[in-house]
Design a protein around this motif. Structure first.
Motif, PDB file in Angstrom:
ATOM      1  N   ILE A  47      31.998  17.706  36.755  1.00  0.00           N
ATOM      2  CA  ILE A  47      31.498  19.073  36.585  1.00  0.00           C
ATOM      3  C   ILE A  47      29.972  19.017  36.601  1.00  0.00           C
ATOM      4  O   ILE A  47      29.360  18.429  35.712  1.00  0.00           O
ATOM      5  N   GLN A  48      29.371  19.599  37.626  1.00  0.00           N
ATOM      6  CA  GLN A  48      27.916  19.603  37.741  1.00  0.00           C
ATOM      7  C   GLN A  48      27.322  20.654  36.811  1.00  0.00           C
ATOM      8  O   GLN A  48      27.753  21.809  36.833  1.00  0.00           O
ATOM      9  N   ILE A  49      26.336  20.244  36.026  1.00  0.00           N
ATOM     10  CA  ILE A  49      25.705  21.146  35.065  1.00  0.00           C
ATOM     11  C   ILE A  49      24.309  21.552  35.531  1.00  0.00           C
ATOM     12  O   ILE A  49      23.969  22.729  35.529  1.00  0.00           O
ATOM     13  N   ALA A  50      23.477  20.570  35.894  1.00  0.00           N
ATOM     14  CA  ALA A  50      22.093  20.875  36.258  1.00  0.00           C
ATOM     15  C   ALA A  50      21.543  19.796  37.179  1.00  0.00           C
ATOM     16  O   ALA A  50      22.041  18.672  37.219  1.00  0.00           O
ATOM     17  N   GLY A  51      20.492  20.139  37.882  1.00  0.00           N
ATOM     18  CA  GLY A  51      19.827  19.222  38.799  1.00  0.00           C
ATOM     19  C   GLY A  51      19.690  19.883  40.151  1.00  0.00           C
ATOM     20  O   GLY A  51      20.051  21.049  40.321  1.00  0.00           O
ATOM     21  N   ASP A  52      19.162  19.135  41.125  1.00  0.00           N
ATOM     22  CA  ASP A  52      19.025  19.710  42.455  1.00  0.00           C
ATOM     23  C   ASP A  52      19.611  18.832  43.562  1.00  0.00           C
ATOM     24  O   ASP A  52      20.086  19.341  44.562  1.00  0.00           O
ATOM     25  N   ARG A  53      19.638  17.502  43.364  1.00  0.00           N
ATOM     26  CA  ARG A  53      20.207  16.635  44.398  1.00  0.00           C
ATOM     27  C   ARG A  53      20.606  15.305  43.769  1.00  0.00           C
ATOM     28  O   ARG A  53      19.861  14.744  42.970  1.00  0.00           O
ATOM     29  N   VAL A  54      21.775  14.805  44.138  1.00  0.00           N
ATOM     30  CA  VAL A  54      22.281  13.543  43.613  1.00  0.00           C
ATOM     31  C   VAL A  54      22.926  12.758  44.747  1.00  0.00           C
ATOM     32  O   VAL A  54      23.369  13.348  45.740  1.00  0.00           O
ATOM     33  N   ALA A  55      22.943  11.437  44.604  1.00  0.00           N
ATOM     34  CA  ALA A  55      23.564  10.581  45.611  1.00  0.00           C
ATOM     35  C   ALA A  55      24.516   9.614  44.932  1.00  0.00           C
ATOM     36  O   ALA A  55      24.365   9.295  43.750  1.00  0.00           O
ATOM     37  N   VAL A  56      25.482   9.143  45.697  1.00  0.00           N
ATOM     38  CA  VAL A  56      26.376   8.081  45.248  1.00  0.00           C
ATOM     39  C   VAL A  56      26.229   6.931  46.235  1.00  0.00           C
ATOM     40  O   VAL A  56      26.231   7.140  47.444  1.00  0.00           O
ATOM     41  N   GLN A  57      26.035   5.729  45.682  1.00  0.00           N
ATOM     42  CA  GLN A  57      25.899   4.532  46.509  1.00  0.00           C
ATOM     43  C   GLN A  57      27.092   3.624  46.213  1.00  0.00           C
ATOM     44  O   GLN A  57      27.116   2.933  45.200  1.00  0.00           O
ATOM     45  N   PRO A  58      28.105   3.622  47.078  1.00  0.00           N
ATOM     46  CA  PRO A  58      29.304   2.805  46.855  1.00  0.00           C
ATOM     47  C   PRO A  58      29.003   1.313  47.047  1.00  0.00           C
ATOM     48  O   PRO A  58      28.158   0.941  47.859  1.00  0.00           O
ATOM     49  N   GLU A  59      29.711   0.499  46.309  1.00  0.00           N
ATOM     50  CA  GLU A  59      29.649  -0.950  46.479  1.00  0.00           C
ATOM     51  C   GLU A  59      30.536  -1.326  47.673  1.00  0.00           C
ATOM     52  O   GLU A  59      31.482  -0.593  48.012  1.00  0.00           O
ATOM     53  N   PRO A  60      30.280  -2.465  48.324  1.00  0.00           N
ATOM     54  CA  PRO A  60      31.085  -2.868  49.492  1.00  0.00           C
ATOM     55  C   PRO A  60      32.584  -2.984  49.204  1.00  0.00           C
ATOM     56  O   PRO A  60      33.403  -2.735  50.093  1.00  0.00           O
ATOM     57  N   ASP A  61      32.952  -3.327  47.965  1.00  0.00           N
ATOM     58  CA  ASP A  61      34.371  -3.503  47.640  1.00  0.00           C
ATOM     59  C   ASP A  61      34.994  -2.275  46.980  1.00  0.00           C
ATOM     60  O   ASP A  61      36.068  -2.357  46.400  1.00  0.00           O
ATOM     61  N   THR A  62      34.358  -1.124  47.107  1.00  0.00           N
ATOM     62  CA  THR A  62      34.907   0.090  46.501  1.00  0.00           C
ATOM     63  C   THR A  62      36.273   0.419  47.086  1.00  0.00           C
ATOM     64  O   THR A  62      36.546   0.133  48.257  1.00  0.00           O
ATOM     65  N   GLU A  63      37.128   0.991  46.280  1.00  0.00           N
ATOM     66  CA  GLU A  63      38.429   1.480  46.730  1.00  0.00           C
ATOM     67  C   GLU A  63      38.504   2.991  46.585  1.00  0.00           C
ATOM     68  O   GLU A  63      39.559   3.581  46.699  1.00  0.00           O
ATOM     69  N   GLY A  64      37.361   3.610  46.308  1.00  0.00           N
ATOM     70  CA  GLY A  64      37.308   5.053  46.113  1.00  0.00           C
ATOM     71  C   GLY A  64      37.187   5.804  47.425  1.00  0.00           C
ATOM     72  O   GLY A  64      37.153   5.211  48.509  1.00  0.00           O
ATOM     73  N   PRO A  65      37.087   7.129  47.336  1.00  0.00           N
ATOM     74  CA  PRO A  65      37.066   7.961  48.539  1.00  0.00           C
ATOM     75  C   PRO A  65      35.755   7.874  49.322  1.00  0.00           C
ATOM     76  O   PRO A  65      35.722   8.218  50.498  1.00  0.00           O
ATOM     77  N   TYR A  66      34.669   7.426  48.697  1.00  0.00           N
ATOM     78  CA  TYR A  66      33.371   7.367  49.372  1.00  0.00           C
ATOM     79  C   TYR A  66      33.063   5.933  49.758  1.00  0.00           C
ATOM     80  O   TYR A  66      32.969   5.060  48.909  1.00  0.00           O
ATOM     81  N   LYS A  67      32.896   5.683  51.054  1.00  0.00           N
ATOM     82  CA  LYS A  67      32.612   4.332  51.559  1.00  0.00           C
ATOM     83  C   LYS A  67      31.149   4.167  51.946  1.00  0.00           C
ATOM     84  O   LYS A  67      30.636   3.064  52.006  1.00  0.00           O
ATOM     85  N   ASP A  68      30.475   5.269  52.254  1.00  0.00           N
ATOM     86  CA  ASP A  68      29.071   5.242  52.662  1.00  0.00           C
ATOM     87  C   ASP A  68      28.239   6.009  51.652  1.00  0.00           C
ATOM     88  O   ASP A  68      28.746   6.901  50.964  1.00  0.00           O
ATOM     89  N   CYS A  69      26.947   5.690  51.599  1.00  0.00           N
ATOM     90  CA  CYS A  69      26.034   6.401  50.718  1.00  0.00           C
ATOM     91  C   CYS A  69      26.073   7.887  51.076  1.00  0.00           C
ATOM     92  O   CYS A  69      26.089   8.247  52.254  1.00  0.00           O
ATOM     93  N   LEU A  70      26.140   8.732  50.066  1.00  0.00           N
ATOM     94  CA  LEU A  70      26.276  10.164  50.264  1.00  0.00           C
ATOM     95  C   LEU A  70      25.340  10.886  49.311  1.00  0.00           C
ATOM     96  O   LEU A  70      25.347  10.586  48.114  1.00  0.00           O
ATOM     97  N   ALA A  71      24.533  11.805  49.814  1.00  0.00           N
ATOM     98  CA  ALA A  71      23.660  12.631  48.976  1.00  0.00           C
ATOM     99  C   ALA A  71      24.072  14.085  49.158  1.00  0.00           C
ATOM    100  O   ALA A  71      24.479  14.486  50.252  1.00  0.00           O
ATOM    101  N   ALA A  72      23.975  14.866  48.074  1.00  0.00           N
ATOM    102  CA  ALA A  72      24.398  16.265  48.138  1.00  0.00           C
ATOM    103  C   ALA A  72      23.559  17.115  47.201  1.00  0.00           C
ATOM    104  O   ALA A  72      23.053  16.636  46.182  1.00  0.00           O
ATOM    105  N   ASP A  73      23.441  18.385  47.564  1.00  0.00           N
ATOM    106  CA  ASP A  73      22.782  19.345  46.685  1.00  0.00           C
ATOM    107  C   ASP A  73      23.695  19.647  45.506  1.00  0.00           C
ATOM    108  O   ASP A  73      24.927  19.596  45.625  1.00  0.00           O
TER     109      ASP A  73
END
Length: 107
Positions: A47-73
């Protein structure tokens, strides 16, 4: 020689609540700040509360839905369901302090 064992941090900055059904985390990041590398062992709702832009940097062995670095408003109030398995770092790539609530759903 073997590689040193990776030490993972918490999903958020601090646990706000926990019972047998959910664990609720708060995550706060100053501009430019990175979270600890962490693993999402449970499905969760972000649940996003505040801020303007955030990114997620997955590790090479991630098993989650994000495989590449992703930034979003940021859209305060936005609720995002995410499947378990991610091994990643959150990064505040914005100019404002970032704040989110993470609700982990226990099986």
């Amino acid at each position: 020689m073997s590689e040193p064992e990776r030490v993972l941090g918490g999903v958020g900055t601090k646990v706000l609540f926990e019972n047998d059904r959910v664990r609720v985390w708060e995550l706060r990041l100053a501009p430019g700040e990175r979270s600890d590398v962490h693993r999402h062992e449970l499905d969760y709702v972000l649940i996003q509360i505040a801020g303007d832009r955030v990114a997620v940097q997955p590790e090479p062995d991630t098993e989650g839905p994000y495989k590449d670095c992703l930034a979003a408003d940021i859209e305060p109030g936005m609720v995002v369901p995410i499947d378990r398995g991610g091994i990643e770092t959150a990064i505040n790539v914005g100019a404002k302090p970032y704040h989110e609530i993470i609700v982990e759903l226990k099986d």
